[in-house]
Design a protein around this motif. Structure first.
Motif, mmCIF file in Angstrom:
data_model
loop_
_atom_site.group_PDB
_atom_site.id
_atom_site.type_symbol
_atom_site.label_atom_id
_atom_site.label_comp_id
_atom_site.label_asym_id
_atom_site.label_seq_id
_atom_site.Cartn_x
_atom_site.Cartn_y
_atom_site.Cartn_z
ATOM 1 N N ARG A 408 -64.591 -25.012 77.036
ATOM 2 C CA ARG A 408 -63.299 -24.366 77.301
ATOM 3 C C ARG A 408 -62.175 -25.292 76.879
ATOM 4 O O ARG A 408 -62.309 -26.524 76.926
ATOM 5 C CB ARG A 408 -63.132 -24.033 78.795
ATOM 6 N N SER A 409 -61.057 -24.690 76.492
ATOM 7 C CA SER A 409 -59.875 -25.480 76.168
ATOM 8 C C SER A 409 -58.635 -24.626 76.371
ATOM 9 O O SER A 409 -58.707 -23.390 76.351
ATOM 10 C CB SER A 409 -59.932 -25.990 74.725
ATOM 11 N N GLU A 410 -57.516 -25.278 76.561
ATOM 12 C CA GLU A 410 -56.232 -24.594 76.717
ATOM 13 C C GLU A 410 -55.150 -25.397 76.007
ATOM 14 O O GLU A 410 -55.196 -26.629 75.981
ATOM 15 C CB GLU A 410 -55.880 -24.432 78.199
ATOM 16 N N ALA A 414 -52.868 -20.581 73.779
ATOM 17 C CA ALA A 414 -53.945 -19.718 74.257
ATOM 18 C C ALA A 414 -54.927 -20.498 75.117
ATOM 19 O O ALA A 414 -54.958 -21.733 75.111
ATOM 20 C CB ALA A 414 -54.678 -19.095 73.069
ATOM 21 N N SER A 415 -55.741 -19.723 75.853
ATOM 22 C CA SER A 415 -56.915 -20.266 76.540
ATOM 23 C C SER A 415 -58.138 -19.836 75.747
ATOM 24 O O SER A 415 -58.227 -18.682 75.299
ATOM 25 C CB SER A 415 -57.009 -19.731 77.969
ATOM 26 N N ARG A 416 -59.085 -20.743 75.571
ATOM 27 C CA ARG A 416 -60.234 -20.460 74.720
ATOM 28 C C ARG A 416 -61.530 -20.813 75.422
ATOM 29 O O ARG A 416 -61.587 -21.754 76.211
ATOM 30 C CB ARG A 416 -60.128 -21.254 73.410
ATOM 31 N N ILE A 417 -62.556 -20.055 75.088
ATOM 32 C CA ILE A 417 -63.894 -20.342 75.593
ATOM 33 C C ILE A 417 -64.895 -20.007 74.509
ATOM 34 O O ILE A 417 -64.745 -19.010 73.785
ATOM 35 C CB ILE A 417 -64.192 -19.554 76.894
ATOM 36 N N VAL A 431 -79.400 -17.535 67.264
ATOM 37 C CA VAL A 431 -78.592 -17.794 68.454
ATOM 38 C C VAL A 431 -77.376 -16.879 68.412
ATOM 39 O O VAL A 431 -76.762 -16.677 67.357
ATOM 40 C CB VAL A 431 -78.138 -19.273 68.492
ATOM 41 N N HIS A 432 -77.021 -16.318 69.569
ATOM 42 C CA HIS A 432 -75.775 -15.545 69.662
ATOM 43 C C HIS A 432 -74.685 -16.459 70.201
ATOM 44 O O HIS A 432 -74.786 -17.000 71.306
ATOM 45 C CB HIS A 432 -75.948 -14.338 70.595
ATOM 46 N N ASP A 433 -73.626 -16.612 69.421
ATOM 47 C CA ASP A 433 -72.482 -17.437 69.795
ATOM 48 C C ASP A 433 -71.258 -16.524 69.926
ATOM 49 O O ASP A 433 -71.005 -15.695 69.045
ATOM 50 C CB ASP A 433 -72.225 -18.502 68.734
ATOM 51 N N ARG A 434 -70.530 -16.655 71.013
ATOM 52 C CA ARG A 434 -69.318 -15.839 71.223
ATOM 53 C C ARG A 434 -68.138 -16.752 71.531
ATOM 54 O O ARG A 434 -68.193 -17.563 72.478
ATOM 55 C CB ARG A 434 -69.535 -14.836 72.347
ATOM 56 N N ALA A 435 -67.079 -16.643 70.729
ATOM 57 C CA ALA A 435 -65.842 -17.397 70.943
ATOM 58 C C ALA A 435 -64.726 -16.416 71.298
ATOM 59 O O ALA A 435 -64.556 -15.396 70.615
ATOM 60 C CB ALA A 435 -65.476 -18.184 69.698
ATOM 61 N N LEU A 436 -63.992 -16.715 72.349
ATOM 62 C CA LEU A 436 -62.907 -15.852 72.821
ATOM 63 C C LEU A 436 -61.636 -16.670 72.989
ATOM 64 O O LEU A 436 -61.687 -17.838 73.391
ATOM 65 C CB LEU A 436 -63.269 -15.218 74.174
ATOM 66 N N SER A 437 -60.501 -16.042 72.720
ATOM 67 C CA SER A 437 -59.216 -16.667 73.034
ATOM 68 C C SER A 437 -58.280 -15.608 73.598
ATOM 69 O O SER A 437 -58.263 -14.466 73.119
ATOM 70 C CB SER A 437 -58.591 -17.316 71.798
ATOM 71 N N LEU A 438 -57.532 -15.979 74.611
ATOM 72 C CA LEU A 438 -56.533 -15.106 75.227
ATOM 73 C C LEU A 438 -55.178 -15.775 75.070
ATOM 74 O O LEU A 438 -54.959 -16.892 75.568
ATOM 75 C CB LEU A 438 -56.851 -14.869 76.707
ATOM 76 N N ASN A 440 -51.369 -16.850 75.557
ATOM 77 C CA ASN A 440 -50.683 -17.143 76.818
ATOM 78 C C ASN A 440 -49.650 -16.097 77.207
ATOM 79 O O ASN A 440 -49.146 -16.118 78.335
ATOM 80 C CB ASN A 440 -50.017 -18.520 76.733
ATOM 81 N N ASP A 441 -49.325 -15.178 76.279
ATOM 82 C CA ASP A 441 -48.460 -14.057 76.649
ATOM 83 C C ASP A 441 -49.262 -12.861 77.135
ATOM 84 O O ASP A 441 -48.697 -11.834 77.510
ATOM 85 C CB ASP A 441 -47.572 -13.650 75.467
ATOM 86 N N GLY A 442 -50.587 -12.974 77.156
ATOM 87 C CA GLY A 442 -51.453 -11.905 77.656
ATOM 88 C C GLY A 442 -51.578 -10.721 76.729
ATOM 89 O O GLY A 442 -52.193 -9.719 77.094
ATOM 90 N N LYS A 443 -51.045 -10.818 75.504
ATOM 91 C CA LYS A 443 -50.986 -9.658 74.624
ATOM 92 C C LYS A 443 -52.103 -9.598 73.589
ATOM 93 O O LYS A 443 -52.244 -8.585 72.908
ATOM 94 C CB LYS A 443 -49.640 -9.619 73.896
ATOM 95 N N GLU A 444 -52.880 -10.672 73.456
ATOM 96 C CA GLU A 444 -53.876 -10.670 72.384
ATOM 97 C C GLU A 444 -55.154 -11.359 72.822
ATOM 98 O O GLU A 444 -55.131 -12.453 73.390
ATOM 99 C CB GLU A 444 -53.314 -11.366 71.146
ATOM 100 N N ILE A 445 -56.267 -10.681 72.554
ATOM 101 C CA ILE A 445 -57.592 -11.280 72.743
ATOM 102 C C ILE A 445 -58.275 -11.301 71.388
ATOM 103 O O ILE A 445 -58.416 -10.252 70.733
ATOM 104 C CB ILE A 445 -58.457 -10.483 73.738
ATOM 105 N N ARG A 446 -58.672 -12.472 70.953
ATOM 106 C CA ARG A 446 -59.423 -12.603 69.712
ATOM 107 C C ARG A 446 -60.860 -12.979 70.043
ATOM 108 O O ARG A 446 -61.112 -13.815 70.909
ATOM 109 C CB ARG A 446 -58.806 -13.674 68.805
ATOM 110 N N GLY A 447 -61.800 -12.352 69.325
ATOM 111 C CA GLY A 447 -63.201 -12.642 69.536
ATOM 112 C C GLY A 447 -63.933 -12.862 68.230
ATOM 113 O O GLY A 447 -63.586 -12.271 67.204
#
Length: 546
Positions: A408-410, A414-417, A431-438, A440-447
């Motif tokens: 995890r990182s911030e 954004a916050s990322r996992i 292997v299944h790898d999933r990267a997510l970021s949200l 900080n304005d709460g308007k966008e989730i990237r995967g």
């Protein structure tokens, strides 16, 4: 059943109740009454007063209830035998109005089960029963009927002696914790039990240590059981207060940590995420529990064993299951849900998992309860229509996910996992790898979902994959003309735009299980494609329009 409680007066004259009243070392008395600060359901309480117990779509008529015919091994039977319904009765009726019903049902229970150790005497059931009997003693001991009062108190005292030798026979996890918690409460509040308090506290400490991760989450990884854990410890906390004993710091810490873990899986609408065979549950009951349990905690953001990682920004909440499924000995409804996610915007859920019926699976079509535990019933990637962790014919979990490394990182943006699982390595070498970021304005989730080659296993032919996003009921999706996006509309949030690459987007029907345990139709976004032994990469984005 007599509305005025006259049935209890007749019951008290029966020889069995008289024998129960003479057991133990009278006169038994309560040292205090634990005050339950959690408000029950007034609606369910009114149903009780009307003569009906309703749970999971089933109805039990209380008129002349025969406790011998209520199987405590069934979900409804366990609820009745556990006496947790006393909380709902108290929410709907004063002691004067509710006591006749409570005493009549308790008196009938004593006649059916008080004299012998039978199926209603399992350690977990007695633990729950003692917690609620002691918290609602004014409803159970209101009448001045000495024989009935002595029968109830002597049976409770005999049960505590029974629990002292059998609590560790309860299944590990919540059942064993409940057994020891009930015994501890009885040792605090029954005048005959104070000598066993140290043993009870020691047993409860062991039960918690063997069932609860250091971060506060139960090893069963069940949000529904997590809520019950907070409830049990809250009732025990009230028993300590009533006995004027200091609540041990270890139990206080366990309760606060349990609440923090529970907070971590609560979505923006105040309901639970649908994980490990459970559904969203009752928002009102969850709110009442959090308000009244006596513990205070902030949501657990960076769990270890509990595994539910939470990203949040300005009302947008994303939760991902970043841990292996629970061990088979700790659950009967474990799910192959690793790396699945749920998403909410304010009080509107957007992306969910299909959920499960909890204990009430009887009302679902045959086979559906098992299907709801599959990887495909969760918002994650499925490879070749197989589960990331096998679900055996007997319902137990088999081989699959063993490791889920997480980072995890911030930063200011954004916050990322990023997390991955090895559930498909044995069968496909991937292997299944999933990267997510949200943002900080709460308007966008990237995967970004990637299938990465690992190990000696190499697939010879391309294998199909499907990346699913199950939408909450009432959420609509309108695909774009290029087949790579959709407009997501809902009644409770601004529109969101969805885009993807590396796969073809389709829209299919889906179902979820609601808080009442019934099916509701909904939709799912399904990204499909094929992967070779070289791997694949699928990018996607949710972006709020305003």
């Amino acid at each position: 059943m007599s509305k005025g409680g006259g049935g209890l007066s007749r019951l008290a004259t029966l020889p069995l109740l008289q024998r129960l009243a003479s057991r133990g070392k009278p006169p038994l008395r309560l040292i205090g009454v634990a005050r339950d600060h959690v408000t029950g359901s007034k609606a369910r309480g009114e149903q009780l007063l009307a003569g009906r117990f309703v749970s999971g779509g089933e109805v039990v008529e209380l008129q002349d209830l025969n406790w011998s015919q209520i199987d405590p091994a069934t979900p409804v039977g366990a609820e009745l035998h556990g006496f947790g319904w006393l909380r709902d009765l108290a929410a709907a009726a004063t002691r004067e109005k509710g006591a006749p019903l409570a005493e009549d049902l308790a008196g009938r229970w004593l006649l059916a089960h008080g004299a012998k150790v039978d199926a209603a005497w399992t350690p977990a059931l007695w633990g729950e029963r003692l917690l609620f009997w002691l918290a609602y003693a004014p409803y159970l001991l209101s009448r001045r009927d000495a024989e009935y009062r002595s029968a109830l108190l002597n049976t409770a005292a005999r049960a505590s002696r029974h629990l002292a030798g059998t609590a560790d026979e309860a299944a590990p996890g919540l059942p064993r914790i409940t057994a020891w918690a009930g015994l501890t409460a009885a040792c605090l509040l029954l005048s005959s039990g104070t000598a066993r308090l140290a043993k009870a506290e020691s047993g409860l400490s062991r039960a918690l240590a063997s069932a609860q991760y250091e971060d506060g989450g139960l090893m069963s990884r069940s949000p529904a059981e997590q809520a019950a854990l907070v409830d049990r410890l809250g009732l025990l906390r009230a028993a300590y207060a009533a006995a004027r004993h200091e609540f041990p710091q270890g139990f206080e810490d366990a309760g606060a940590a349990a609440l923090a873990a529970l907070h971590g899986v609560i979505m923006g609408d105040g309901s639970l995420g649908a994980w490990q065979g459970g559904n969203e549950g009752s928002r009102a009951a969850l709110a009442a529990l959090i308000e009244g349990c006596g513990f205070r905690a902030r949501p657990l953001r960076n769990p270890r064993g509990w595994g539910y990682h939470r990203l949040s920004a300005l009302g947008t909440i994303l939760v991902i299951d970043a841990a292996p499924p629970p061990a088979r000995k700790l659950t009967r409804s474990g799910s192959a849900s690793t790396l699945a996610l749920e998403l909410s915007d304010g009080q509107q859920k957007l992306v969910v998992n299909c959920g499960g019926p909890g204990p009430h699976s009887a009302g679902l079509p045959e086979g559906l309860a098992a299907a709801l535990r599959t990887t495909a019933a969760h918002s994650t990637l499925t490879l070749a229509d197989t589960n990331s962790t096998a679900i055996q014919p007997d319902g137990s979990l088999g081989r699959g996910v063993e490791e889920v490394p997480v980072t995890r990182s911030e930063d200011n943006d954004a916050s990322r996992i990023e997390a991955s699982h090895d559930g498909y390595v044995r069968g496909f070498g991937l292997v299944h790898d999933r990267a997510l970021s949200l943002g900080n304005d709460g308007k966008e989730i990237r995967g970004l979902d990637r299938l990465v080659s690992r190990g000696r296993k190499k697939i010879r032919e391309d294998v199909p994959f499907a990346l699913r996003f199950h939408l909450a009921p009432g959420v609509e999706a309108v695909p774009t003309a290029d087949g790579l996006g959709a407009l997501i509309r809902s009644p409770g949030a601004p529109p969101w735009n969805f885009r993807c690459r590396g796969a073809q987007l389709g829209l299919e029907e889906s179902v979820i299980v609601d808080s009442a345990g019934t099916l509701r139709s909904t939709l799912q976004l399904v990204l499909v494609g094929e992967v070779s032994h070289l791997g694949a990469e699928i990018g996607w984005q949710f972006r709020r329009s305003s």
